[in-house]
Design a protein around this motif. Structure first.
Motif, PDB file in Angstrom:
ATOM      1  N   LEU A 230       0.830  -1.199   0.000  1.00 21.28           N
ATOM      2  CA  LEU A 230       0.000   0.000   0.000  1.00 21.28           C
ATOM      3  C   LEU A 230       0.872   1.260   0.000  1.00 21.28           C
ATOM      4  O   LEU A 230       2.002   1.247   0.500  1.00 21.28           O
ATOM      5  CB  LEU A 230      -0.907   0.007   1.233  1.00 21.28           C
ATOM      6  CG  LEU A 230      -1.811  -1.210   1.406  1.00 21.28           C
ATOM      7  CD1 LEU A 230      -2.682  -1.047   2.647  1.00 21.28           C
ATOM      8  CD2 LEU A 230      -2.680  -1.422   0.167  1.00 21.28           C
ATOM      9  N   PRO A 231       0.353   2.369  -0.542  1.00 20.43           N
ATOM     10  CA  PRO A 231       1.093   3.630  -0.498  1.00 20.43           C
ATOM     11  C   PRO A 231       1.397   4.016   0.951  1.00 20.43           C
ATOM     12  O   PRO A 231       0.596   3.727   1.849  1.00 20.43           O
ATOM     13  CB  PRO A 231       0.129   4.629  -1.151  1.00 20.43           C
ATOM     14  CG  PRO A 231      -0.791   3.787  -1.981  1.00 20.43           C
ATOM     15  CD  PRO A 231      -0.936   2.502  -1.235  1.00 20.43           C
ATOM     16  N   PRO A 232       2.532   4.625   1.213  1.00 18.98           N
ATOM     17  CA  PRO A 232       3.550   5.092   0.269  1.00 18.98           C
ATOM     18  C   PRO A 232       4.583   4.048  -0.123  1.00 18.98           C
ATOM     19  O   PRO A 232       5.655   4.401  -0.630  1.00 18.98           O
ATOM     20  CB  PRO A 232       4.210   6.227   1.068  1.00 18.98           C
ATOM     21  CG  PRO A 232       4.120   5.771   2.486  1.00 18.98           C
ATOM     22  CD  PRO A 232       2.809   5.057   2.601  1.00 18.98           C
ATOM     23  N   GLY A 233       4.307   2.768   0.104  1.00 21.06           N
ATOM     24  CA  GLY A 233       5.225   1.719  -0.297  1.00 21.06           C
ATOM     25  C   GLY A 233       6.186   1.326   0.810  1.00 21.06           C
ATOM     26  O   GLY A 233       5.917   1.518   1.999  1.00 21.06           O
ATOM     27  N   LEU A 234       7.313   0.757   0.395  1.00 16.10           N
ATOM     28  CA  LEU A 234       8.369   0.387   1.339  1.00 16.10           C
ATOM     29  C   LEU A 234       9.253   1.611   1.532  1.00 16.10           C
ATOM     30  O   LEU A 234       9.992   2.004   0.628  1.00 16.10           O
ATOM     31  CB  LEU A 234       9.169  -0.793   0.796  1.00 16.10           C
ATOM     32  CG  LEU A 234      10.339  -1.271   1.663  1.00 16.10           C
ATOM     33  CD1 LEU A 234       9.880  -1.702   3.043  1.00 16.10           C
ATOM     34  CD2 LEU A 234      11.091  -2.407   0.963  1.00 16.10           C
TER      35      LEU A 234
END
Length: 262
Positions: A230-234
């Motif tokens: 999910l945003p914002p990602g890793l």
């Protein structure tokens, strides 16, 4: 809260334990001289990194609760430090059920006294080890409905598992047992923003005979394989925000991410 009938194992105060070192880093008092010695050898930034990592957990757990998550399996719980995960999520979803898992006996003692659920929800503690995911799932399945989505929380845990213990496979075993719509909430220690502190950090844990395997971004990414990140990602712990823009950028000793089981 119940310890699910688990006999109380003895507490070994002669050897440091990651949960108690983390407690010391967060300013807690539930640790012993052997744990304090490890903490005092760590870089000064370690305390700030621990606090920023815990703040990420609070934000991510609250966000999941606001979006319908009402079952949480938190492995590598550590010593209770308010607000605990169940307090965060039950303030939003009073009926949420939370199962904590840790292998340090001192966590069991404190969990019995401190992890008190809301009247509508439930909070349980299992004394178990992430290296035995099948047992965790079997016992958690008596407390959670594993046919419904579960938020699996692995916070500041996996960097204490060396490569030969195959932590990626352990995570896959846990995630594959969860139904669609579940989530993985993960943070992992890294030296990517603190390369100059890597040696001191590794030496402190090595002297305490605690395995430590900080990983790069490329090495953390496979924990989310097959999941919808999910945003914002890793990102670094100081960069994971959903409901407000991230504040002025701070360095972090943790990569973090939240992903959905498709």
């Amino acid at each position: 809260m119940t310890a699910a009938g688990v006999p109380r194992p003895p507490i070994d105060t002669r050897r440091p334990h990651p949960a108690r070192v983390y407690d010391w880093l967060l300013g807690g008092k539930d640790n012993y001289p052997v744990d304090q010695q490890v903490g005092e050898r760590l870089p000064a930034e370690a305390r700030g990194n621990a606090a920023r990592n815990r703040a990420f957990m609070h934000r991510a757990a609250a966000w999941l609760a606001k979006h319908g998550a009402d079952q949480f399996l938190d492995i590598g719980t550590g010593i209770p430090t308010e607000p605990n995960l169940h307090q965060v999520v039950q303030a939003i979803s009073p009926g949420a059920r939370v199962v904590y898992v840790d292998n340090d006996p001192i966590v069991l003692r404190h969990a019995e006294a401190l992890l008190t659920s809301s009247p509508q929800g439930a909070t349980h503690f299992l004394h178990a080890d992430v290296r035995d995911p099948e047992t965790i799932l079997e016992r958690a399945g008596t407390l959670l409905d594993l046919r419904r989505p579960v938020a699996l929380s692995l916070i500041a845990l996996l960097h204490f598992l060396p490569d030969e213990e195959d932590p990626h496979a352990l995570v896959r075993t846990l995630v594959e047992a969860l139904p669609s719509g579940s989530h993985l909430l993960l943070s992992h220690g890294t030296a990517d923003q603190h390369p100059e502190l890597k040696h001191q950090t590794e030496a402190a844990y090595k002297k305490g005979e605690i395995p430590l395997r900080m990983r790069t971004r490329t090495e953390v990414e496979p924990f989310f394989e097959g999941l919808e990140l999910l945003p914002p990602g890793l990102v670094f712990a100081t960069e994971w925000y959903q409901e407000a823009p991230a504040p002025a950028r701070e360095r972090s000793g943790f990569y973090v991410g939240v992903a959905r089981v498709p």
